[in-house]
Design a protein around this motif. Structure first.
Motif, PDB file in Angstrom:
ATOM      1  N   GLY A  47     -13.873   8.141  -9.928  1.00 60.93           N
ATOM      2  CA  GLY A  47     -12.511   8.570  -9.637  1.00 60.93           C
ATOM      3  C   GLY A  47     -11.473   8.129 -10.647  1.00 60.93           C
ATOM      4  O   GLY A  47     -10.284   8.217 -10.391  1.00 60.93           O
ATOM      5  N   VAL A  48     -11.910   7.657 -11.802  1.00 58.65           N
ATOM      6  CA  VAL A  48     -10.973   7.210 -12.830  1.00 58.65           C
ATOM      7  C   VAL A  48     -10.395   8.424 -13.554  1.00 58.65           C
ATOM      8  O   VAL A  48     -11.120   9.312 -13.964  1.00 58.65           O
ATOM      9  CB  VAL A  48     -11.668   6.261 -13.839  1.00 58.65           C
ATOM     10  N   PHE A  49      -9.079   8.465 -13.668  1.00 53.82           N
ATOM     11  CA  PHE A  49      -8.384   9.501 -14.419  1.00 53.82           C
ATOM     12  C   PHE A  49      -7.210   8.828 -15.085  1.00 53.82           C
ATOM     13  O   PHE A  49      -6.264   8.387 -14.435  1.00 53.82           O
ATOM     14  CB  PHE A  49      -7.900  10.622 -13.484  1.00 53.82           C
ATOM     15  N   GLU A  50      -7.271   8.678 -16.405  1.00 51.10           N
ATOM     16  CA  GLU A  50      -6.212   8.005 -17.147  1.00 51.10           C
ATOM     17  C   GLU A  50      -5.718   8.898 -18.272  1.00 51.10           C
ATOM     18  O   GLU A  50      -6.492   9.641 -18.868  1.00 51.10           O
ATOM     19  CB  GLU A  50      -6.694   6.666 -17.711  1.00 51.10           C
ATOM     20  N   VAL A  51      -4.439   8.811 -18.533  1.00 48.22           N
ATOM     21  CA  VAL A  51      -3.814   9.562 -19.615  1.00 48.22           C
ATOM     22  C   VAL A  51      -3.216   8.557 -20.581  1.00 48.22           C
ATOM     23  O   VAL A  51      -2.447   7.676 -20.179  1.00 48.22           O
ATOM     24  CB  VAL A  51      -2.711  10.510 -19.089  1.00 48.22           C
ATOM     25  N   THR A  52      -3.601   8.675 -21.845  1.00 49.27           N
ATOM     26  CA  THR A  52      -3.028   7.821 -22.878  1.00 49.27           C
ATOM     27  C   THR A  52      -2.387   8.681 -23.948  1.00 49.27           C
ATOM     28  O   THR A  52      -2.783   9.825 -24.165  1.00 49.27           O
ATOM     29  CB  THR A  52      -4.090   6.907 -23.532  1.00 49.27           C
ATOM     30  N   SER A  53      -1.401   8.135 -24.611  1.00 48.74           N
ATOM     31  CA  SER A  53      -0.742   8.797 -25.730  1.00 48.74           C
ATOM     32  C   SER A  53      -0.540   7.750 -26.809  1.00 48.74           C
ATOM     33  O   SER A  53       0.053   6.696 -26.544  1.00 48.74           O
ATOM     34  CB  SER A  53       0.598   9.384 -25.291  1.00 48.74           C
ATOM     35  N   ASN A  54      -1.052   8.028 -27.994  1.00 45.00           N
ATOM     36  CA  ASN A  54      -0.978   7.075 -29.107  1.00 45.00           C
ATOM     37  C   ASN A  54      -1.515   5.705 -28.696  1.00 45.00           C
ATOM     38  O   ASN A  54      -0.898   4.672 -28.936  1.00 45.00           O
ATOM     39  CB  ASN A  54       0.450   6.968 -29.636  1.00 45.00           C
ATOM     40  N   ASP A  55      -2.669   5.723 -28.030  1.00 44.43           N
ATOM     41  CA  ASP A  55      -3.372   4.515 -27.585  1.00 44.43           C
ATOM     42  C   ASP A  55      -2.611   3.698 -26.542  1.00 44.43           C
ATOM     43  O   ASP A  55      -2.919   2.542 -26.307  1.00 44.43           O
ATOM     44  CB  ASP A  55      -3.740   3.620 -28.779  1.00 44.43           C
ATOM     45  N   GLN A  56      -1.600   4.287 -25.912  1.00 43.33           N
ATOM     46  CA  GLN A  56      -0.845   3.600 -24.867  1.00 43.33           C
ATOM     47  C   GLN A  56      -1.096   4.307 -23.532  1.00 43.33           C
ATOM     48  O   GLN A  56      -0.939   5.526 -23.425  1.00 43.33           O
ATOM     49  CB  GLN A  56       0.646   3.605 -25.178  1.00 43.33           C
ATOM     50  N   LEU A  57      -1.487   3.553 -22.520  1.00 45.05           N
ATOM     51  CA  LEU A  57      -1.732   4.106 -21.202  1.00 45.05           C
ATOM     52  C   LEU A  57      -0.405   4.558 -20.589  1.00 45.05           C
ATOM     53  O   LEU A  57       0.538   3.767 -20.481  1.00 45.05           O
ATOM     54  CB  LEU A  57      -2.385   3.055 -20.292  1.00 45.05           C
ATOM     55  N   ILE A  58      -0.334   5.849 -20.222  1.00 44.86           N
ATOM     56  CA  ILE A  58       0.900   6.344 -19.615  1.00 44.86           C
ATOM     57  C   ILE A  58       0.713   6.742 -18.152  1.00 44.86           C
ATOM     58  O   ILE A  58       1.681   6.905 -17.435  1.00 44.86           O
ATOM     59  CB  ILE A  58       1.534   7.500 -20.426  1.00 44.86           C
ATOM     60  N   PHE A  59      -0.539   6.878 -17.709  1.00 45.13           N
ATOM     61  CA  PHE A  59      -0.795   7.128 -16.296  1.00 45.13           C
ATOM     62  C   PHE A  59      -2.222   6.718 -15.959  1.00 45.13           C
ATOM     63  O   PHE A  59      -3.140   7.001 -16.709  1.00 45.13           O
ATOM     64  CB  PHE A  59      -0.617   8.608 -15.914  1.00 45.13           C
ATOM     65  N   SER A  60      -2.380   6.077 -14.810  1.00 44.77           N
ATOM     66  CA  SER A  60      -3.702   5.691 -14.313  1.00 44.77           C
ATOM     67  C   SER A  60      -3.814   6.070 -12.842  1.00 44.77           C
ATOM     68  O   SER A  60      -3.056   5.563 -12.004  1.00 44.77           O
ATOM     69  CB  SER A  60      -3.921   4.192 -14.468  1.00 44.77           C
ATOM     70  N   GLU A 109      -2.297   4.208  -9.538  1.00 48.58           N
ATOM     71  CA  GLU A 109      -1.334   4.946  -8.713  1.00 48.58           C
ATOM     72  C   GLU A 109      -1.942   5.505  -7.420  1.00 48.58           C
ATOM     73  O   GLU A 109      -1.216   5.795  -6.477  1.00 48.58           O
ATOM     74  CB  GLU A 109      -0.733   6.107  -9.510  1.00 48.58           C
ATOM     75  N   GLY A 110      -3.276   5.703  -7.418  1.00 48.03           N
ATOM     76  CA  GLY A 110      -3.936   6.241  -6.246  1.00 48.03           C
ATOM     77  C   GLY A 110      -3.763   7.743  -6.070  1.00 48.03           C
ATOM     78  O   GLY A 110      -3.969   8.272  -4.984  1.00 48.03           O
ATOM     79  N   ARG A 111      -3.372   8.436  -7.142  1.00 46.60           N
ATOM     80  CA  ARG A 111      -3.141   9.879  -7.095  1.00 46.60           C
ATOM     81  C   ARG A 111      -3.205  10.449  -8.507  1.00 46.60           C
ATOM     82  O   ARG A 111      -3.181   9.712  -9.478  1.00 46.60           O
ATOM     83  CB  ARG A 111      -1.772  10.196  -6.504  1.00 46.60           C
ATOM     84  N   PHE A 112      -3.299  11.784  -8.580  1.00 46.41           N
ATOM     85  CA  PHE A 112      -3.239  12.447  -9.878  1.00 46.41           C
ATOM     86  C   PHE A 112      -1.778  12.590 -10.297  1.00 46.41           C
ATOM     87  O   PHE A 112      -0.891  12.686  -9.442  1.00 46.41           O
ATOM     88  CB  PHE A 112      -3.891  13.838  -9.809  1.00 46.41           C
ATOM     89  N   PRO A 113      -1.516  12.637 -11.601  1.00 49.21           N
ATOM     90  CA  PRO A 113      -0.130  12.769 -12.056  1.00 49.21           C
ATOM     91  C   PRO A 113       0.390  14.197 -11.913  1.00 49.21           C
ATOM     92  O   PRO A 113      -0.388  15.150 -11.896  1.00 49.21           O
ATOM     93  CB  PRO A 113      -0.214  12.395 -13.536  1.00 49.21           C
ATOM     94  N   GLU A 114       1.674  14.320 -11.792  1.00 49.67           N
ATOM     95  CA  GLU A 114       2.346  15.610 -11.880  1.00 49.67           C
ATOM     96  C   GLU A 114       2.654  15.844 -13.353  1.00 49.67           C
ATOM     97  O   GLU A 114       3.013  14.914 -14.083  1.00 49.67           O
ATOM     98  CB  GLU A 114       3.642  15.610 -11.081  1.00 49.67           C
ATOM     99  N   PHE A 115       2.519  17.086 -13.812  1.00 47.92           N
ATOM    100  CA  PHE A 115       2.781  17.389 -15.209  1.00 47.92           C
ATOM    101  C   PHE A 115       4.177  16.947 -15.631  1.00 47.92           C
ATOM    102  O   PHE A 115       4.363  16.367 -16.691  1.00 47.92           O
ATOM    103  CB  PHE A 115       2.602  18.898 -15.461  1.00 47.92           C
TER     104      PHE A 115
END
Length: 54
Positions: A24-37, A41-47
């Motif tokens: 269930g891991v879903f992470e978004v990084t930008s330029n090697d910086q985590l911006i959403f986990s 958060e316990g949920r998927f991000p909103e665009f």
């Protein structure tokens, strides 16, 4: 989500990497910086919450 990011930033994105995961891991990084986990958060991000951070 990937399609929306590529559509919105098509002239700015030089690379995009999808890394398969499990548990269930879903992470978004930008330029090697985590911006959403999803794990934190316990949920998927909103665009709309990702775009200012990309």
């Amino acid at each position: 989500m990937v399609e929306k990011i590529l559509s919105a930033y098509k002239n700015e994105v030089t690379a995009l990497t999808l890394i398969p995961s499990s548990g269930g891991v879903f992470e978004v990084t930008s330029n090697d910086q985590l911006i959403f986990s999803k794990k934190e958060e316990g949920r998927f991000p909103e665009f709309k919450e990702l775009t200012p951070k990309i």
